[in-house]
Design a protein around this motif. Structure first.
Motif, PDB file in Angstrom:
ATOM      1  N   THR A  48       0.856  -1.174   0.000  1.00  0.00           N
ATOM      2  CA  THR A  48       0.000   0.000   0.000  1.00  0.00           C
ATOM      3  C   THR A  48       0.902   1.237   0.000  1.00  0.00           C
ATOM      4  N   PRO A  49       0.348   2.400  -0.348  1.00  0.00           N
ATOM      5  CA  PRO A  49       1.169   3.623  -0.281  1.00  0.00           C
ATOM      6  C   PRO A  49       1.768   3.847   1.117  1.00  0.00           C
ATOM      7  N   GLU A  50       1.009   3.536   2.153  1.00  0.00           N
ATOM      8  CA  GLU A  50       1.521   3.698   3.521  1.00  0.00           C
ATOM      9  C   GLU A  50       2.681   2.726   3.789  1.00  0.00           C
ATOM     10  N   GLN A  51       2.550   1.482   3.351  1.00  0.00           N
ATOM     11  CA  GLN A  51       3.624   0.502   3.528  1.00  0.00           C
ATOM     12  C   GLN A  51       4.870   0.907   2.732  1.00  0.00           C
ATOM     13  N   ARG A  52       4.648   1.417   1.543  1.00  0.00           N
ATOM     14  CA  ARG A  52       5.762   1.875   0.706  1.00  0.00           C
ATOM     15  C   ARG A  52       6.503   3.022   1.409  1.00  0.00           C
ATOM     16  N   ARG A  53       5.740   3.931   2.006  1.00  0.00           N
ATOM     17  CA  ARG A  53       6.333   5.059   2.742  1.00  0.00           C
ATOM     18  C   ARG A  53       7.097   4.551   3.972  1.00  0.00           C
ATOM     19  N   ASP A  54       6.525   3.570   4.670  1.00  0.00           N
ATOM     20  CA  ASP A  54       7.208   2.982   5.828  1.00  0.00           C
ATOM     21  C   ASP A  54       8.532   2.334   5.412  1.00  0.00           C
ATOM     22  N   LEU A  55       8.515   1.628   4.281  1.00  0.00           N
ATOM     23  CA  LEU A  55       9.727   0.987   3.783  1.00  0.00           C
ATOM     24  C   LEU A  55      10.772   2.040   3.397  1.00  0.00           C
ATOM     25  N   HIS A  56      10.328   3.084   2.738  1.00  0.00           N
ATOM     26  CA  HIS A  56      11.213   4.210   2.400  1.00  0.00           C
ATOM     27  C   HIS A  56      11.834   4.781   3.676  1.00  0.00           C
TER      28      HIS A  56
END
Length: 185
Positions: A48-56
């Motif tokens: 998800t966009p939130e997971q992608r941001r967390d990974l970043h």
């Protein structure tokens, strides 16, 4: 990040090897978060966009730590060193406790390989547990490169793997306050 969290809960040795790979991956990308975003994080289509941001954010925080701790070229983050310290401490406690005779026996089967590896390490000698982890990581890198591994080395790695699996099992039990009960299992 998600893989690291799972590995940390389930197998601490695998977690450290994974984190060492992440450190090397970050170095390979020149500690450049934009390259990591474009060439690694963007490939995770199931996030998800939130997971992608967390990974970043996770990669970015690791990059920041690597810079602050001076491990941009080589070495390990303090958070990974702390896990080795905890493993060393548990290792000593297990060896000192007669309830863990099976662990001690597995360690003494592994010790000749540790001594041999440490003799080959030159000036950069590590403790027993870190030596085992270095050996496992070295084999992982050889396999990734497709290089041939001798029968003797594979036998040594097999014993080191058994020993580290046992230590990881006890680490998990200790983490969950289930280790120092009445008996070894």
């Amino acid at each position: 990040m998600y893989t690291a969290s799972e590995k940390k809960r389930e197998n601490i040795a695998e977690y450290l090897l994974y984190m060492w790979q992440i450190e090397d991956l970050i170095r390979a990308y020149g500690l450049d978060i934009d390259r990591i975003d474009n060439e690694i994080i963007s490939k995770y289509s199931n996030l998800t966009p939130e997971q992608r941001r967390d990974l970043h954010d996770w990669y970015e925080s690791l990059i920041d730590m690597m810079r602050r701790e001076g491990v941009e070229k080589k070495g390990h983050l303090q958070l990974n060193k702390n896990v080795i310290i905890a493993l060393d401490d548990l290792h000593r406690r297990l060896l000192a406790d007669e309830r863990f005779a099976q662990y001690s026996a597995e360690f003494y089967k592994t010790l000749p390989f540790i001594v041999e590896l440490r003799a080959k390490a030159g000036e950069e000698k590590a403790g027993e547990i870190e030596t085992c982890l270095n050996a496992l990581y070295g084999i992982l890198m050889l396999r990734l490169k497709g290089e041939e591994i001798s029968k003797e080395t594979l036998e040594a790695i097999s014993q080191i793997s058994r020993f580290m699996a046992m230590l990881s099992h006890y680490y998990k039990k200790d983490y969950n306050n289930e280790l120092f009960t009445d008996r070894e299992d």
